[in-house]
Design a protein around this motif. Sequence first.
Motif, PDB file in Angstrom:
ATOM      1  N   ASN A 153      22.793 -24.794  47.230  1.00  0.00           N
ATOM      2  CA  ASN A 153      23.870 -24.277  46.098  1.00  0.00           C
ATOM      3  C   ASN A 153      25.520 -24.064  46.550  1.00  0.00           C
ATOM      4  N   GLU A 154      25.878 -24.867  46.164  1.00  0.00           N
ATOM      5  CA  GLU A 154      27.585 -25.204  46.562  1.00  0.00           C
ATOM      6  C   GLU A 154      28.024 -23.921  47.859  1.00  0.00           C
ATOM      7  N   SER A 179      29.085 -30.029  51.611  1.00  0.00           N
ATOM      8  CA  SER A 179      28.668 -28.406  50.365  1.00  0.00           C
ATOM      9  C   SER A 179      28.672 -29.527  49.076  1.00  0.00           C
ATOM     10  N   TRP A 180      27.301 -29.178  48.312  1.00  0.00           N
ATOM     11  CA  TRP A 180      27.289 -30.082  47.376  1.00  0.00           C
ATOM     12  C   TRP A 180      27.056 -28.822  45.468  1.00  0.00           C
ATOM     13  N   SER A 181      27.631 -29.291  44.620  1.00  0.00           N
ATOM     14  CA  SER A 181      27.270 -28.715  43.251  1.00  0.00           C
ATOM     15  C   SER A 181      26.888 -29.731  42.319  1.00  0.00           C
ATOM     16  N   GLY A 182      26.220 -29.463  41.221  1.00  0.00           N
ATOM     17  CA  GLY A 182      25.114 -29.484  40.456  1.00  0.00           C
ATOM     18  C   GLY A 182      25.692 -31.084  40.035  1.00  0.00           C
ATOM     19  N   SER A 183      27.241 -31.221  39.997  1.00  0.00           N
ATOM     20  CA  SER A 183      27.732 -32.302  39.381  1.00  0.00           C
ATOM     21  C   SER A 183      28.121 -33.417  40.356  1.00  0.00           C
ATOM     22  N   THR A 184      28.454 -33.070  41.309  1.00  0.00           N
ATOM     23  CA  THR A 184      28.514 -33.752  42.990  1.00  0.00           C
ATOM     24  C   THR A 184      27.229 -35.097  43.384  1.00  0.00           C
ATOM     25  N   THR A 199      20.007 -31.581  37.104  1.00  0.00           N
ATOM     26  CA  THR A 199      19.904 -30.245  38.081  1.00  0.00           C
ATOM     27  C   THR A 199      20.274 -29.575  37.531  1.00  0.00           C
ATOM     28  N   THR A 201      19.579 -24.611  38.787  1.00  0.00           N
ATOM     29  CA  THR A 201      20.013 -23.658  40.509  1.00  0.00           C
ATOM     30  C   THR A 201      18.630 -22.336  39.938  1.00  0.00           C
ATOM     31  N   LYS A 228      24.311 -15.197  43.394  1.00  0.00           N
ATOM     32  CA  LYS A 228      24.412 -16.515  42.999  1.00  0.00           C
ATOM     33  C   LYS A 228      23.103 -17.286  43.910  1.00  0.00           C
ATOM     34  N   LEU A 232      20.121 -25.759  44.650  1.00  0.00           N
ATOM     35  CA  LEU A 232      20.449 -26.471  44.191  1.00  0.00           C
ATOM     36  C   LEU A 232      19.702 -27.679  43.626  1.00  0.00           C
TER      37      LEU A 232
END
Length: 238
Positions: A153-154, A179-184, A199, A201, A228, A232
Amino acid sequence: MVSLPPPTTLVWDETTLSRFWAFHSQFSENYFSHQKGKSLVAYAKRQLPDGVTVLDYGCGPGHLLPHLLDAGFVVQGADITRDTIGAAVSLHGRKNFLGFATIDELLAEGRKFDAIFLIEVVEHLDDHWLAKSLDQVHALLKKGGILIVTTPNEENLEDNMVYCPASNTIFHRWQHMRSWSGSTLAAALTAHGFRDVRTETRTFDGGKPSTVSYLRYLTSRIVTRLRKAQSLIAIARA
């Protein structure tokens, strides 16, 4: 002190990737699916009907497969090559195990699955292999089938960069390339034909090590929940 030129970034090609994963395949404790596979499958079981046919895409040594079988799924393991497929598990005679195959073999046979697990894979892929892998997953899913993806996650990639003095190169210690985020992640899945993408976390439980007291384990879980979320997750349909 010896003056060195600035380090270069390691190029992950077929040779370096083969060496890297051949080495790490010897150490089960380094794999997410070995550490947290049971917790992950318990979570995934709530998202899937009983007894569905599932593919572990990028199964590697196979750490997730016993947990999928224990959950009552009909299970296939597959990866790009057969070099290390299933090296960590013995599944001979297990009910509902369909065996191992390469991705190309499954595609050539026209195989389709109710659900596909893409676990800790997408962070390792460059643009070419990311596009190819997501297209392959889509082709292997039945219409309306479910894809479950996990990735860090990020992640701050810089936190895990290491330096090799022999070659004067730097590289990510776990071969992560993005690296990934929920939106990407949602955008990437949507771009490759997946729908109903959602998505979330969470931090999956790794279970209590035999050498750790229950009190220490419980304290660690409480502290972890305050940080955190580590993973993800994306769930989508073909």
